[in-house]
Design an enzyme around this catalytic site. Structure first.
Site, PDB file in Angstrom:
ATOM      1  CD  GLN A  98     -27.155   6.279 -36.707  1.00  0.00           C
ATOM      2  OE1 GLN A  98     -26.094   5.682 -36.571  1.00  0.00           O
ATOM      3  NE2 GLN A  98     -27.968   6.507 -35.691  1.00  0.00           N
ATOM      4  CG  HIS A 118     -31.299  10.176 -38.765  1.00  0.00           C
ATOM      5  ND1 HIS A 118     -30.357   9.989 -37.774  1.00  0.00           N
ATOM      6  CD2 HIS A 118     -32.227   9.205 -38.586  1.00  0.00           C
ATOM      7  CE1 HIS A 118     -30.703   8.950 -37.027  1.00  0.00           C
ATOM      8  NE2 HIS A 118     -31.826   8.451 -37.503  1.00  0.00           N
ATOM      9  CB  CYS A 154     -48.612  26.478 -48.185  1.00  0.00           C
ATOM     10  SG  CYS A 154     -47.597  25.672 -46.922  1.00  0.00           S
TER      11      CYS A 154
END
Length: 249
Positions: A98, A118, A154
């Site tokens: 995690q 994660h 972008c």
């Protein structure tokens, strides 16, 4: 020492690791008595995708937190190294973590054996186009004065390539973690409160498929009731000893 050493010695071990395995490396946990969120409940907003997208101030604070994250100076501790040695010896097949700090890989674990459910703080990701890049490059921009750097491709919002609360998880990563849990003979959950799904649910998956469950954590977890062994000793000493005992059998 512990029954767990005999089970580990049989091989086909999966380790599920949480923040507790990295505290000896100087990275604080979140929910413990001195955890980040315990001391500063407002810090939880930094891990919420809703707040991150909606509030520029949260993003600015998040970038400052990333700039000074302890992962940049932390080094693997004895527990990380013990798991790497266990993998090198053929007993450990996979680490499902995690954690976002990358310390398992730095300890010598083959990255192919590490499933980061994660994500990782070592990369950035654009929330619009999905482009990823080295975190260091974006932190250089923050140090140069950009309080909330955007995607140079972008113009979208950038964040660390980690999974925030409310953010969709990577299905391929979850499937790989579930497959590892189903296939293992023993699952060792280390330094995790086992309160956050879907990571916590992997313990149940492993148990359902016949695996022995070993929990090493300083506090009770919801899965203690199905554990075959619960160890409350300090992770930095007990895990290396446990792995060494298994390797010596």
């Amino acid at each position: 020492m512990h029954d767990a050493a005999a089970w580990i010695a049989e091989g086909s071990v999966v380790a599920l690791t949480g923040a507790g395995i990295s505290t000896d490396s100087g990275i604080p946990d979140f929910r413990g008595p001195q955890g980040v969120w315990t001391r500063d409940p407002e810090a939880m907003k930094l891990s919420s995708i809703e707040h991150y997208v909606a509030d520029p101030e949260v993003r600015r604070r998040a970038w400052q937190e990333r700039l000074h994250h302890p992962a940049w100076t932390a080094v693997p501790n004895a527990a990380h190294r013990a798991l790497a040695d266990l993998a090198a010896g053929g007993w450990l097949t996979t680490v499902v973590t995690q954690n976002i700090d990358g310390l398992h890989q730095r300890a010598g674990l083959d990255p192919a054996r590490v499933i980061e459910i994660h994500g990782t703080i070592h990369e950035t990701e654009c929330l619009s186009c999905g482009a990823r890049g080295p975190m260091r490059e974006t932190l250089d921009r923050v140090e140069a004065g950009e309080a909330d750097p955007d995607c140079r491709g972008c113009g979208g919002l950038l964040k660390s390539a980690t999974i925030s609360f409310g953010q969709r998880m990577n299905m391929a990563t979850l499937e790989a973690a579930a497959e590892a849990a189903m296939a293992c003979r023993t699952m060792v959950a280390v330094g995790t409160s086992l309160t956050v799904n879907p990571a916590a649910g992997l313990v149940g998956v492993a148990a359902t498929h016949g695996a022995k469950i070993v929990i090493i954590n300083d506090a009770e977890t919801p899965f203690d009731v199905i554990a075959d062994e619960i160890i409350r000793e300090p992770i930095g000493t007990v895990l290396p000893a446990l792995c060494a005992s298994a390797a010596a059998r």
